[in-house]
Design an enzyme around this catalytic site. Structure first.
Site, mmCIF file in Angstrom:
data_model
loop_
_atom_site.group_PDB
_atom_site.id
_atom_site.type_symbol
_atom_site.label_atom_id
_atom_site.label_comp_id
_atom_site.label_asym_id
_atom_site.label_seq_id
_atom_site.Cartn_x
_atom_site.Cartn_y
_atom_site.Cartn_z
ATOM 1 N N LYS A 1 0.824 -1.209 0.000
ATOM 2 C CA LYS A 1 0.000 0.000 0.000
ATOM 3 C C LYS A 1 0.871 1.279 0.000
ATOM 4 C CE LYS A 1 -3.886 -2.330 0.299
ATOM 5 N NZ LYS A 1 -3.965 -3.657 -0.308
HETATM 6 C C1 LIG Z 1 -5.133 -4.555 0.403
HETATM 7 C C2 LIG Z 1 -6.588 -4.485 0.460
HETATM 8 C C3 LIG Z 1 -7.334 -5.053 1.501
HETATM 9 C C4 LIG Z 1 -6.746 -5.956 2.530
HETATM 10 O O1 LIG Z 1 -5.679 -5.411 3.236
HETATM 11 P P1 LIG Z 1 -4.624 -6.403 3.937
HETATM 12 O O2 LIG Z 1 -3.830 -5.476 4.807
HETATM 13 O O3 LIG Z 1 -3.817 -7.053 2.859
HETATM 14 O O4 LIG Z 1 -5.400 -7.395 4.732
HETATM 15 C C5 LIG Z 1 -8.696 -4.833 1.542
HETATM 16 N N1 LIG Z 1 -9.306 -4.102 0.605
HETATM 17 C C6 LIG Z 1 -8.643 -3.560 -0.430
HETATM 18 C C7 LIG Z 1 -9.386 -2.731 -1.422
HETATM 19 C C8 LIG Z 1 -7.263 -3.749 -0.550
HETATM 20 O O5 LIG Z 1 -6.608 -3.229 -1.604
#
Ligand SMILES: *Cc1c(COP(=O)(O)O)cnc(C)c1O
Length: 420
Positions: free
Chosen positions: A203
């Site tokens: 992210k």
């Molecule tokens: C990355 C992501 C998640 C989940 O996040 P994690 O930290 O990997 O559990 C949920 N929703 C969206 C839209 C994402 O891109």
């Protein structure tokens, strides 16, 4: 060589020189700031959030910077969404409206609550749920809506909130791809009951894995705390700590908190660089034949976790895979389709195979190809350009030139002539 002759030369797939001559800009993600916070976390002689200071400091800074009354840190974005659904009281048999193009982390929490994900279609250009597509899926069983701000482009939250309020349905904002995204001059998460963020490795900012949930509602914040800590109430002087409802262990450790704190200080810079580069890319690609560029939702500020465009196959006589192959040959790392199929086509849905044996409540619902035709079309023609804050002006020039050369090449091919 001027850009005109560059554009007119043969693409790399037809023997031309690749247009990308230098590697894309990159920068280390973690450095001295993260190390200093980690050392100070270890020096506390506790890595437990309730006795250390890092997680609490992260929660306080995150909430105050974004303008929320409360923030509760978690172990992941998926945990953030699950904790939000627990806090809202989503229960077996409830329906939760979700988008078909997202990370499985948006959807799995619905299943863990025994609730039934109901997929609603998307806007063909912003790739987000809309008030209309949501309204078409509302039933008396609908308990919540998970609005995902895909790629960092905000959903049109005013209209979504209106339709939700009229029906007494809660909105959870999935902000995992939308750190720094704004809507009506506020950070995303403000229009829903809760906003759920992720700090996973990929992210905008990261602590390896982690997440955080923001809300202005004190009661939801209290339930979120319980939802992330096995139901134990750790408020000082509370005598009855025994869990009142089912919760998981979704605690963030002080090590994650330390790194997330250092990363959060870098967020503004990361967002403004990504935003500037991607908006400049849009300006450079505007007018090229056969590209449907991603518009920002009115009232929004797009944070470009990635850049998702579509090819118009009535103009470019090529599919997304061949388009991506031609771009890759130029040295541009685009990928076709984003996710390979809408989530409801995953075997777990089509076969209702959530558990090894015994039925999950979603077995009453039939998940089938064709459920969300716009989403299927977006994936079919979608091309993802990765974005990074370290990308340079040269990267922009070379990327735009490659799009120019490849679109020109494919716009001149006949409809039946896909060979090269
Ligand atoms: C990355 C992501 C998640 C989940 O996040 P994690 O930290 O990997 O559990 C949920 N929703 C969206 C839209 C994402 O891109």
């Amino acid at each position: 060589m001027n850009s005109q002759s560059t554009t007119l030369s043969a693409p790399a797939i037809a023997g031309g020189e690749p247009l990308k001559r230098t590697p894309f800009g990159s920068a280390p993600r973690y450095g001295a700031e993260e190390l200093a916070e980690l050392q100070s976390a270890l020096a506390q002689q506790t890595l437990f959030y309730a006795s250390g200071r890092k997680v609490r400091q992260l929660e306080e800074t995150f909430a105050s910077k974004l303008g929320f009354a409360h923030a509760v840190a978690t172990s992941s974005g998926t945990a953030s969404i699950h904790a939000a659904l627990i806090a809202l009281g989503v229960s077996p048999g409830d329906e939760v409206i979700v988008p078909p193009i997202t990370d499985m982390g948006s959807i799995a929490p619905v299943l863990f609550q025994g609730a039934v994900p109901i997929f609603a279609d998307l806007d063909p250009r912003t790739y987000n749920l809309t008030a209309e597509t949501i309204a078409a899926r509302l039933t008396t069983k609908t308990r919540a809506i998970i609005a995902v701000h895909l790629a960092g482009n905000p959903c049109d939250m005013r209209t979504i909130r209106d339709v939700a309020e009229r029906r007494g349905v809660a909105v959870v904002e999935d902000c995992a791809q939308a750190h720094g995204t704004r809507y009506m001059d506020e950070p995303v998460g403000k229009y829903g009951a809760l906003g759920c963020y992720s700090f996973n490795e990929f992210k905008h900012i990261s602590c390896g894995d982690g997440g955080i949930v923001v809300t202005d509602d004190a009661d939801l914040a209290r339930r979120l705390r319980l939802a992330t800590d096995k139901g134990y109430d750790r408020t000082p002087n509370v005598t009855v700590r025994a869990p009142q409802f089912l919760s998981n262990n979704y605690r963030m450790t002080e090590l994650q908190g330390a790194v997330a704190l250092a990363q959060f200080r870098k967020l503004d810079n990361i967002i403004s660089r990504r935003h500037r580069w991607a908006e400049a890319l849009t300006r450079r690609l505007t007018g090229l034949p056969g590209l449907l560029l991603p518009p920002t939702t009115p009232g929004g500020m797009h944070s470009y976790w990635f850049y998702l465009l579509r090819i118009d196959s009535s103009v470019l006589h090529v599919d997304a895979d061949a388009f991506a192959t031609a771009m890759n040959a130029e040295g541009i790392p685009v990928k076709a389709h984003y996710i390979g199929q809408p989530i409801y086509e995953y075997p777990v849905f089509k076969k209702h195979s959530a558990f090894a044996h015994a039925e999950h409540p979603f077995s009453v619902h039939n998940y089938a190809s064709g459920d969300c035709p716009v989403a299927e079309d977006i994936l079919k023609h979608g091309v993802v350009m990765p974005i990074n804050e370290a990308y340079t002006a040269d990267d922009l020039d070379e990327t735009a030139s490659a799009f120019g050369r490849v679109t020109e090449w494919f716009s001149k091919q006949g409809p039946s002539d896909k060979s090269f």
